[in-house]
Scaffold this motif. Structure first.
Motif, PDB file in Angstrom:
ATOM      1  N   PHE A  78       1.308  -1.068   0.302  1.00  0.00           N
ATOM      2  CA  PHE A  78       0.095  -0.195   0.154  1.00  0.00           C
ATOM      3  C   PHE A  78       0.636   1.453   0.330  1.00  0.00           C
ATOM      4  O   PHE A  78       0.470   2.477  -0.887  1.00  0.00           O
ATOM      5  N   ASP A  79       1.996   1.363   0.936  1.00  0.00           N
ATOM      6  CA  ASP A  79       3.135   2.308   1.100  1.00  0.00           C
ATOM      7  C   ASP A  79       3.944   2.218  -1.124  1.00  0.00           C
ATOM      8  O   ASP A  79       3.881   3.551  -1.287  1.00  0.00           O
ATOM      9  N   PHE A  80       4.110   1.291  -0.809  1.00  0.00           N
ATOM     10  CA  PHE A  80       4.876   0.897  -2.064  1.00  0.00           C
ATOM     11  C   PHE A  80       4.276   2.418  -3.476  1.00  0.00           C
ATOM     12  O   PHE A  80       4.968   2.940  -4.750  1.00  0.00           O
ATOM     13  N   THR A 108      20.128  19.909  -6.629  1.00  0.00           N
ATOM     14  CA  THR A 108      21.080  19.542  -5.171  1.00  0.00           C
ATOM     15  C   THR A 108      19.924  18.903  -4.140  1.00  0.00           C
ATOM     16  O   THR A 108      19.885  17.950  -4.082  1.00  0.00           O
ATOM     17  N   THR A 109      19.102  19.559  -4.533  1.00  0.00           N
ATOM     18  CA  THR A 109      18.379  19.488  -3.238  1.00  0.00           C
ATOM     19  C   THR A 109      17.056  18.275  -3.469  1.00  0.00           C
ATOM     20  O   THR A 109      16.735  17.843  -2.776  1.00  0.00           O
ATOM     21  N   PHE A 110      17.026  17.903  -5.585  1.00  0.00           N
ATOM     22  CA  PHE A 110      16.561  17.275  -5.339  1.00  0.00           C
ATOM     23  C   PHE A 110      17.094  16.028  -5.574  1.00  0.00           C
ATOM     24  O   PHE A 110      16.945  15.144  -6.475  1.00  0.00           O
ATOM     25  N   ARG A 111      17.947  16.067  -5.249  1.00  0.00           N
ATOM     26  CA  ARG A 111      19.391  14.748  -5.683  1.00  0.00           C
ATOM     27  C   ARG A 111      18.696  13.159  -5.644  1.00  0.00           C
ATOM     28  O   ARG A 111      18.747  12.224  -6.008  1.00  0.00           O
ATOM     29  N   GLY A 112      17.895  13.580  -4.123  1.00  0.00           N
ATOM     30  CA  GLY A 112      17.244  12.673  -3.115  1.00  0.00           C
ATOM     31  C   GLY A 112      16.615  11.804  -5.025  1.00  0.00           C
ATOM     32  O   GLY A 112      16.098  10.578  -4.381  1.00  0.00           O
ATOM     33  N   LEU A 113      15.240  12.588  -4.699  1.00  0.00           N
ATOM     34  CA  LEU A 113      13.983  11.673  -5.300  1.00  0.00           C
ATOM     35  C   LEU A 113      14.451  11.643  -6.939  1.00  0.00           C
ATOM     36  O   LEU A 113      13.663  10.383  -7.217  1.00  0.00           O
ATOM     37  N   ARG A 114      15.783  12.093  -6.778  1.00  0.00           N
ATOM     38  CA  ARG A 114      16.098  11.621  -8.888  1.00  0.00           C
ATOM     39  C   ARG A 114      16.587   9.551  -8.526  1.00  0.00           C
ATOM     40  O   ARG A 114      16.418   8.891  -9.211  1.00  0.00           O
ATOM     41  N   ASP A 115      17.746  10.261  -6.907  1.00  0.00           N
ATOM     42  CA  ASP A 115      18.311   8.891  -6.555  1.00  0.00           C
ATOM     43  C   ASP A 115      17.140   7.707  -6.410  1.00  0.00           C
ATOM     44  O   ASP A 115      17.168   6.753  -7.060  1.00  0.00           O
ATOM     45  N   VAL A 116      15.890   7.725  -6.404  1.00  0.00           N
ATOM     46  CA  VAL A 116      14.834   7.633  -5.518  1.00  0.00           C
ATOM     47  C   VAL A 116      13.901   6.957  -6.831  1.00  0.00           C
ATOM     48  O   VAL A 116      14.140   5.987  -6.824  1.00  0.00           O
ATOM     49  N   ILE A 117      14.218   7.637  -7.667  1.00  0.00           N
ATOM     50  CA  ILE A 117      13.233   7.326  -9.200  1.00  0.00           C
ATOM     51  C   ILE A 117      14.070   6.208  -9.362  1.00  0.00           C
ATOM     52  O   ILE A 117      13.634   5.294 -10.553  1.00  0.00           O
ATOM     53  N   MET A 149      10.900  -9.758  -2.556  1.00  0.00           N
ATOM     54  CA  MET A 149      10.780  -9.025  -2.875  1.00  0.00           C
ATOM     55  C   MET A 149       9.748  -7.740  -2.345  1.00  0.00           C
ATOM     56  O   MET A 149      10.608  -6.731  -2.342  1.00  0.00           O
ATOM     57  N   LEU A 150       8.769  -8.006  -1.129  1.00  0.00           N
ATOM     58  CA  LEU A 150       8.324  -6.568   0.002  1.00  0.00           C
ATOM     59  C   LEU A 150       9.721  -6.289   0.674  1.00  0.00           C
ATOM     60  O   LEU A 150       9.528  -5.283   1.146  1.00  0.00           O
ATOM     61  N   LYS A 151      10.650  -7.116   0.724  1.00  0.00           N
ATOM     62  CA  LYS A 151      12.152  -5.953   1.227  1.00  0.00           C
ATOM     63  C   LYS A 151      12.522  -5.599   0.909  1.00  0.00           C
ATOM     64  O   LYS A 151      12.863  -4.923   1.120  1.00  0.00           O
ATOM     65  N   LYS A 152      12.990  -5.901  -1.079  1.00  0.00           N
ATOM     66  CA  LYS A 152      13.640  -4.549  -1.371  1.00  0.00           C
ATOM     67  C   LYS A 152      11.943  -3.194  -1.860  1.00  0.00           C
ATOM     68  O   LYS A 152      12.588  -2.428  -1.405  1.00  0.00           O
ATOM     69  N   ILE A 153      11.418  -3.715  -1.985  1.00  0.00           N
ATOM     70  CA  ILE A 153       9.868  -2.596  -1.716  1.00  0.00           C
ATOM     71  C   ILE A 153      10.024  -1.884  -0.597  1.00  0.00           C
ATOM     72  O   ILE A 153      10.408  -0.470  -0.284  1.00  0.00           O
ATOM     73  N   SER A 154       9.404  -2.367   0.872  1.00  0.00           N
ATOM     74  CA  SER A 154       9.785  -1.641   1.994  1.00  0.00           C
ATOM     75  C   SER A 154      11.359  -0.617   2.252  1.00  0.00           C
ATOM     76  O   SER A 154      11.142   0.462   2.395  1.00  0.00           O
ATOM     77  N   HIS A 155      12.961  -1.350   1.461  1.00  0.00           N
ATOM     78  CA  HIS A 155      13.734  -0.762   1.556  1.00  0.00           C
ATOM     79  C   HIS A 155      13.504   1.017   1.057  1.00  0.00           C
ATOM     80  O   HIS A 155      14.048   1.511   1.167  1.00  0.00           O
ATOM     81  N   TRP A 156      12.655   0.555  -0.218  1.00  0.00           N
ATOM     82  CA  TRP A 156      12.555   1.491  -1.140  1.00  0.00           C
ATOM     83  C   TRP A 156      11.815   2.595  -0.740  1.00  0.00           C
ATOM     84  O   TRP A 156      12.208   4.046  -0.777  1.00  0.00           O
ATOM     85  N   ASN A 157      10.656   1.842  -0.095  1.00  0.00           N
ATOM     86  CA  ASN A 157       9.749   3.190   0.908  1.00  0.00           C
ATOM     87  C   ASN A 157      10.436   3.730   1.776  1.00  0.00           C
ATOM     88  O   ASN A 157      10.255   5.231   1.704  1.00  0.00           O
ATOM     89  N   VAL A 158      11.701   3.453   2.612  1.00  0.00           N
ATOM     90  CA  VAL A 158      12.353   4.050   3.423  1.00  0.00           C
ATOM     91  C   VAL A 158      13.352   5.250   2.411  1.00  0.00           C
ATOM     92  O   VAL A 158      13.100   6.243   3.468  1.00  0.00           O
TER      93      VAL A 158
END
Length: 171
Positions: A78-80, A108-117, A149-158
């Motif tokens: 759901f969070d994903f 640079t403020t959006f670097r984290g978002l770029r990495d997350v994508i 897969m949930l572990k990978k997804i959860s890690h990405w959610n964080v």
């Protein structure tokens, strides 16, 4: 580009879940487990045959624990999907607003978002089974008990939450 790939994969996986009728919903918790905790084929009334199953005790968690794991899996999914929705809205905004696009690509403020994508693209590509044509994608549906897969997804959610925290604190 990473944004186009993200948009294609995220829309595809959302469509796959919707078409399969398994769009994640927020799990309802509260009524002490509620419902029937008896597994299919299991009889109520205790553990009369417990000695025969003792070698499997480590392999199969109790029904209670299985329900908790499934509920946690549902919450992660759901969070994903909530995070996908947010980032899809951002990417769609970037597509129509050149100022936002420039900020997302350069600031640079959006670097984290770029990495997350980019990281999300990797997670979504793990779910991708086959690409027939550009917009004909086949995805594996991750269920609430798919631990790996949930572990990978959860890690990405964080990671998403950390990236958003970095953006909202600066802005």
């Amino acid at each position: 580009s990473a944004l186009k790939t993200f948009h294609e994969l995220a829309v595809g996986v959302k469509d796959a879940y919707e078409a399969g009728g398994c769009t994640p919903r927020l799990p309802v918790v509260g009524n002490d487990g509620g419902g029937d905790d008896t597994a299919e084929g299991e009889q109520e009334g205790g553990d009369e045959g417990g000695e025969q199953k003792s070698s499997d005790d480590d392999a199969t968690p109790p029904i209670n624990q299985q329900n908790e794991e499934a509920t946690e899996g549902q919450r992660i999914l759901f969070d994903f999907f909530g995070n996908l929705d947010f980032l899809l809205a951002l990417v769609e905004e970037v597509a129509i607003d050149t100022a936002t696009r420039g900020a997302l690509k350069e600031d640079t403020t959006f670097r984290g978002l770029r990495d997350v994508i980019k990281k999300c693209n990797k997670v979504l590509e793990l779910m991708l089974v086959r690409r027939e044509r550009k917009y004909t994608l086949m995805f594996r549906i991750v269920g609430p008990k798919d631990v790996k897969m949930l572990k990978k997804i959860s890690h990405w959610n964080v990671r998403v939450e950390k990236a958003l925290g970095g953006v909202t604190q600066d802005g």
